[in-house]
Design a protein around this motif. Structure first.
Motif, PDB file in Angstrom:
ATOM      1  N   LEU A  40       0.730  -1.138   0.094  1.00 34.59           N
ATOM      2  CA  LEU A  40      -0.003  -0.002  -0.179  1.00 34.59           C
ATOM      3  C   LEU A  40       0.766   1.235  -0.097  1.00 34.59           C
ATOM      4  O   LEU A  40       0.335   2.486  -0.195  1.00 34.59           O
ATOM      5  N   VAL A  81      -8.268   1.255   1.763  1.00 31.93           N
ATOM      6  CA  VAL A  81      -7.512   0.573   0.761  1.00 31.93           C
ATOM      7  C   VAL A  81      -8.330   0.901  -0.530  1.00 31.93           C
ATOM      8  O   VAL A  81      -9.449   0.560  -0.515  1.00 31.93           O
ATOM      9  N   GLN A  93      -5.646  -0.531  -5.527  1.00 31.20           N
ATOM     10  CA  GLN A  93      -4.842  -0.916  -4.468  1.00 31.20           C
ATOM     11  C   GLN A  93      -4.988  -2.499  -4.360  1.00 31.20           C
ATOM     12  O   GLN A  93      -4.323  -3.491  -3.681  1.00 31.20           O
ATOM     13  N   SER A 139      -2.108  -5.524  -3.071  1.00 25.35           N
ATOM     14  CA  SER A 139      -2.053  -5.741  -1.927  1.00 25.35           C
ATOM     15  C   SER A 139      -2.845  -7.210  -1.354  1.00 25.35           C
ATOM     16  O   SER A 139      -2.585  -7.889  -0.404  1.00 25.35           O
TER      17      SER A 139
END
Length: 276
Positions: A113, A196, A200, A204
């Motif tokens: 991230l 988040v 992403q 991730s």
């Protein structure tokens, strides 16, 4: 610690060692120390690391101040002698190192991230304390509330923090303090550290999440000190402490915490200090 001891100087006979210690507490006193802290990689992590924790606490010309780790504050209203009410107000500053170094993030999902710049949060606090409340004329309970805001443009938001502290000397060489606090943050704080983004998700492996501001956490803890040489106002001493923090609401529900980390956060510190 020092204003509390000084407040007792009119409350005990001169032959009392505690009263003699209180007489000495009327002047300036500074404690400097260095400890080893065991704490999460970042707030919400379930991976832990050791890190140095410096500290300075003192009273100079009636001004009480402390620098503990990444936090500093000063009470600009001098304390009055004797068991009495103590009104408090002054500046506060915090350096927020949340996810500032890639090498300190063990979890590959959170590391994907990205990092954040160090945020400087400045503000102030007001409070009130009462000396001589439970165990003796020497103990003290304080209630305060602080507000600080990011001035570096990292998370561009503010944090409210109510706090309660209780301090009592156990002898002329030992003392303990108990404390509790909570933090309320704005939405931009969550978007910076706990959201988040959809873009992403692939990198991730965490689901997309967008939180809202509100109460972030509550914390309880204890700190103790015992003199090796001298007493509470002189010489070397051992200092140790432990805190427990619970992440709640949208912060606790963030995948960074609920999936890749933990809502339960522990911190321990053990170190050596010197008072002069």
């Amino acid at each position: 610690m020092f204003p509390t001891i000084a407040a007792a100087q009119d409350s005990a006979p001169a032959a009392d060692p505690a009263a003699a210690l209180a007489d000495r507490a009327g002047g300036d006193a500074i404690t400097v120390g260095l400890g080893a802290g065991y704490m999460p990689d970042y707030e919400g992590s379930n991976d832990y690391q050791f890190t140095p924790v410096p500290g300075v606490i003192g009273t100079v010309s009636g001004i009480n101040f402390q620098v503990l780790g990444n936090r500093a504050n000063a009470d600009l209203i001098p304390s009055q002698p004797g068991p009495s009410w103590d009104f408090q107000a002054g500046p506060i500053g915090v350096l927020n190192f949340m996810r500032t170094k890639r090498s300190s993030i063990d979890d590959p999902r959170v590391r994907a991230l990205g990092t954040r710049a160090t945020a400087l949060e400045l503000g102030g606090f007001v409070g009130v304390g009462k000396t001589g409340v439970i165990t003796s004329p020497y103990d003290k309970i304080s209630l305060s509330v602080s507000y600080r805001h990011d001035v570096t443009g990292v998370h561009k938001s503010g944090i409210w923090q109510p706090t309660i502290n209780y301090f009592t000397p156990l002898s002329t060489r030992a003392a303990v303090a108990l404390f509790g606090s909570a933090e309320r943050v704005e939405t931009k704080y969550l978007s910076t550290y706990f959201d988040v983004a959809p873009s992403q998700v692939a990198a991730s492996g965490l689901p997309a999440f967008r939180g809202r501001g509100g109460w972030k956490s509550w914390t309880v803890g204890a700190v103790g000190t015992h003199s090796i040489t001298g007493d509470l106002l002189s010489g070397f001493k051992v200092v140790g402490g432990v805190t427990y923090r619970k992440l709640i609401n949208d912060v606790g529900d963030s995948p960074i915490v609920s999936i890749a980390g933990s809502r339960n956060q522990w911190l321990g510190v053990l170190g050596l200090a010197y008072t002069f």
